[in-house]
Motif scaffolding. Structure first.
Motif, PDB file in Angstrom:
ATOM      1  N   ALA A   6     -41.524 -11.682  23.700  1.00  0.00           N
ATOM      2  CA  ALA A   6     -42.251 -11.652  24.972  1.00  0.00           C
ATOM      3  C   ALA A   6     -41.508 -12.445  26.038  1.00  0.00           C
ATOM      4  O   ALA A   6     -41.397 -12.020  27.198  1.00  0.00           O
ATOM      5  N   SER A   7     -40.984 -13.605  25.648  1.00  0.00           N
ATOM      6  CA  SER A   7     -40.239 -14.442  26.596  1.00  0.00           C
ATOM      7  C   SER A   7     -39.034 -13.708  27.151  1.00  0.00           C
ATOM      8  O   SER A   7     -38.741 -13.760  28.354  1.00  0.00           O
ATOM      9  N   GLN A   8     -38.352 -12.968  26.256  1.00  0.00           N
ATOM     10  CA  GLN A   8     -37.138 -12.270  26.680  1.00  0.00           C
ATOM     11  C   GLN A   8     -37.461 -10.992  27.458  1.00  0.00           C
ATOM     12  O   GLN A   8     -36.816 -10.691  28.464  1.00  0.00           O
ATOM     13  N   VAL A   9     -38.447 -10.255  27.011  1.00  0.00           N
ATOM     14  CA  VAL A   9     -38.791  -9.000  27.681  1.00  0.00           C
ATOM     15  C   VAL A   9     -39.407  -9.250  29.054  1.00  0.00           C
ATOM     16  O   VAL A   9     -39.083  -8.575  30.039  1.00  0.00           O
ATOM     17  N   PHE A  10     -40.296 -10.247  29.126  1.00  0.00           N
ATOM     18  CA  PHE A  10     -40.976 -10.526  30.398  1.00  0.00           C
ATOM     19  C   PHE A  10     -40.233 -11.548  31.256  1.00  0.00           C
ATOM     20  O   PHE A  10     -40.666 -11.877  32.354  1.00  0.00           O
ATOM     21  N   ILE A  18     -40.201  -1.201  26.738  1.00  0.00           N
ATOM     22  CA  ILE A  18     -39.253  -0.663  25.756  1.00  0.00           C
ATOM     23  C   ILE A  18     -37.819  -0.895  26.211  1.00  0.00           C
ATOM     24  O   ILE A  18     -36.955  -1.322  25.428  1.00  0.00           O
ATOM     25  N   ALA A  19     -37.552  -0.632  27.498  1.00  0.00           N
ATOM     26  CA  ALA A  19     -36.196  -0.833  28.033  1.00  0.00           C
ATOM     27  C   ALA A  19     -35.794  -2.301  27.945  1.00  0.00           C
ATOM     28  O   ALA A  19     -34.650  -2.628  27.575  1.00  0.00           O
ATOM     29  N   GLY A  20     -36.728  -3.196  28.280  1.00  0.00           N
ATOM     30  CA  GLY A  20     -36.433  -4.626  28.198  1.00  0.00           C
ATOM     31  C   GLY A  20     -36.158  -5.061  26.775  1.00  0.00           C
ATOM     32  O   GLY A  20     -35.266  -5.880  26.523  1.00  0.00           O
ATOM     33  N   TYR A  21     -36.911  -4.492  25.837  1.00  0.00           N
ATOM     34  CA  TYR A  21     -36.713  -4.823  24.425  1.00  0.00           C
ATOM     35  C   TYR A  21     -35.324  -4.393  23.964  1.00  0.00           C
ATOM     36  O   TYR A  21     -34.579  -5.175  23.360  1.00  0.00           O
ATOM     37  N   LEU A  22     -34.962  -3.141  24.240  1.00  0.00           N
ATOM     38  CA  LEU A  22     -33.680  -2.616  23.778  1.00  0.00           C
ATOM     39  C   LEU A  22     -32.512  -3.301  24.456  1.00  0.00           C
ATOM     40  O   LEU A  22     -31.417  -3.407  23.885  1.00  0.00           O
ATOM     41  N   GLU A  23     -32.737  -3.785  25.668  1.00  0.00           N
ATOM     42  CA  GLU A  23     -31.673  -4.520  26.367  1.00  0.00           C
ATOM     43  C   GLU A  23     -31.424  -5.862  25.687  1.00  0.00           C
ATOM     44  O   GLU A  23     -30.268  -6.286  25.526  1.00  0.00           O
ATOM     45  N   ASN A  24     -32.489  -6.529  25.281  1.00  0.00           N
ATOM     46  CA  ASN A  24     -32.349  -7.835  24.644  1.00  0.00           C
ATOM     47  C   ASN A  24     -31.927  -7.741  23.187  1.00  0.00           C
ATOM     48  O   ASN A  24     -31.238  -8.621  22.688  1.00  0.00           O
ATOM     49  N   PHE A  25     -32.373  -6.681  22.518  1.00  0.00           N
ATOM     50  CA  PHE A  25     -32.013  -6.493  21.112  1.00  0.00           C
ATOM     51  C   PHE A  25     -31.113  -5.265  21.001  1.00  0.00           C
ATOM     52  O   PHE A  25     -31.487  -4.237  20.433  1.00  0.00           O
ATOM     53  N   SER A  26     -29.911  -5.410  21.539  1.00  0.00           N
ATOM     54  CA  SER A  26     -28.978  -4.276  21.582  1.00  0.00           C
ATOM     55  C   SER A  26     -28.535  -3.864  20.184  1.00  0.00           C
ATOM     56  O   SER A  26     -28.209  -2.696  19.949  1.00  0.00           O
ATOM     57  N   GLY A  27     -28.523  -4.808  19.241  1.00  0.00           N
ATOM     58  CA  GLY A  27     -28.162  -4.457  17.866  1.00  0.00           C
ATOM     59  C   GLY A  27     -29.159  -3.482  17.265  1.00  0.00           C
ATOM     60  O   GLY A  27     -28.771  -2.525  16.580  1.00  0.00           O
ATOM     61  N   VAL A  28     -30.437  -3.696  17.539  1.00  0.00           N
ATOM     62  CA  VAL A  28     -31.477  -2.778  17.065  1.00  0.00           C
ATOM     63  C   VAL A  28     -31.311  -1.422  17.732  1.00  0.00           C
ATOM     64  O   VAL A  28     -31.426  -0.370  17.086  1.00  0.00           O
TER      65      VAL A  28
END
Length: 447
Positions: free
Chosen positions: A359-363, A409-419
């Motif tokens: 949440a901290s990273q996405v938001f 979703i975009a924020g998540y994938l940006e922060n967890f690029s390995g996933v």
């Protein structure tokens, strides 16, 4: 029966009714002995037999463990439960009876002269049981699954039997008071809905509710079935945003279910010892998890504040404490490893709550500023992404717009690029494997 209390291996079949053991068939060296439960003498001898050192094979170990505990003994040295073995070999099955498993794994049988018509069923099972045990053990060994039966499932059966007998202590007065409060809330909400609708009707009747909402009040109908307008939860949740009467109806349904299913339902299940004795099923789920029935104690509400109040009525006895233990985000830990995602691995290694970190990273806010709503939405993203959730489904799950869900979703994938890379690679690998698999079919078709 006392002659069986030695070191010789014995197969055990039985007839039961509820928790009562009616008869037992013991099989040794191709000889079958049937004993009827005549009361004290049978109970005493059978209890002694169960704790004897000889190896035992049966078809329902949990029942025997439960019976043994109520007779101040235990089941010693059980090496086979055919039902559990069948479950391990095929978790998608729906029948783990001796008859069904024998049809799948075994074709051998004794030819028993049935001179005990009152025990025809137990003798029929006895004809195939020793051979079935051998066949199942062979299959488990071939699949490398013998340790699962021996070291996990068989010991667990004893634990579950004890849990069923112990039961779950509940505060009956507290849950009755809570039910009374819900009853008052139901009455208030009912009157409000009648006022908004302009007449009284059965709010829980889909047909009557559909007529009121979509004909009398003129709300836009989303779906219509053969029996009338659809008033399913997803239809009403979409309408509730713009129509207060629909929001009131959804709350009415929720409170009504809390009272009838949980308050009234749980109170009815409280035994004389003040506890609820649920059945814990070891062979029901496809995931290997335990399920609970009669009543289902794994389905106590928690997502909404009012429903979560029910949990406080499950209490520990004096001097004891209830402990909640669970794997810590096991699916996401596996994902972090499989995807070799540096950010996710770092989040786990830090010991922080993975959903708050996400949440901290996405938001894009500090951990200290992550709100419960942010964490809840982040959790939905964390688990949804693993299973390929899209913006539409995510928006519906967490109650936001499709655009907001897409941003999450975009924020998540940006922060967890390995996933992100891992998921893309898995899809490409699957496509390549399918193309390779269908190549021979192409040749056949062209030929």
């Amino acid at each position: 029966l006392e002659n069986f209390c030695d070191n010789a291996p014995t197969d055990i079949l039985f007839e039961s009714s509820g928790d009562d053991l009616l008869a037992a068939a013991l099989i040794r060296e191709n000889k079958i002995s049937v004993f009827e439960n005549d009361g004290f003498f049978f109970d005493s001898a059978f209890a002694k037999f169960l704790s004897s050192p000889g190896e035992k094979r049966t078809e329902d170990l949990k029942f025997l463990c439960r019976w043994a505990k109520t007779h101040s003994t235990f089941v010693n040295n059980c090496v086979m439960d055919t039902g559990l073995a069948g479950y391990i070999l095929n978790v998608s099955g729906d029948d783990y009876s001796t008859e069904h498993l024998s049809a799948l794994y075994n074709s051998k049988r004794f030819n028993i002269k049935n001179d005990l018509p009152e025990h025809a069923d137990i003798l029929k099972r006895a004809e195939v049981f020793p051979f079935l045990c051998d066949a199942l053990r062979s299959e488990l060994t071939k699949n490398g699954e013998g340790d699962i039966l021996d070291n996990i499932e068989i010991p667990l059966a004893s634990v579950l039997a004890e849990m069923e007998l112990s039961g779950f202590r509940i505060d009956p007065d507290g849950i009755r008071e809570f039910g009374d409060m819900l009853g008052g809330r139901i009455d208030e909400k009912e009157k409000l809905i009648y006022e908004l609708a302009g007449e009284e009707f059965n709010i829980l009747s889909p047909k009557q509710l559909g007529v009121i909402l979509f004909e009398k009040l003129g709300l836009p109908a989303k779906k219509k079935t053969k029996s009338g307008y659809s008033t399913s939860a997803d239809v009403l949740e979409e309408l509730a945003v713009d129509y207060p009467v629909v929001a009131d109806i959804l709350e009415y349904r929720m409170v009504q279910k809390l009272k009838s299913t949980y308050c009234d339902g749980l109170v009815a299940c409280i035994a004389e010892d003040g506890r609820i004795h649920s059945t814990l099923n070891q062979k029901e789920t496809r995931t290997g998890r335990i399920s609970s029935t009669e009543p289902n104690l794994q389905n106590i509400p928690v997502r909404k504040p009012l429903g979560s109040e029910l949990r406080k009525f499950f209490v520990a006895k004096e001097g004891y404490t209830l402990i909640d233990a669970d794997y810590s985000q096991i699916e996401l830990r596996v994902l972090a490893h499989m995807a070799d995602d540096a950010n996710m691995i770092k989040a786990f290694e830090s010991g922080e709550d993975i959903h708050r970190v996400t949440a901290s990273q996405v938001f894009k806010v500090p951990l200290s500023e992550v709100t419960p709503v942010m964490r809840s939405r982040s959790k939905a993203v964390n688990f949804g992404i693993v299973y390929g959730i899209g913006a539409f489904s995510l928006a519906k799950d967490i109650g936001v717009t499709r655009a907001e869900a897409q941003e999450y979703i975009a924020g998540y994938l940006e922060n967890f690029s390995g996933v992100d890379n891992y998921m893309k690679n898995v899809i490409e690998e699957a496509k390549a494997n399918v193309r390779e698999a269908v190549k021979p079919l192409g040749k056949i078709a062209s030929g």
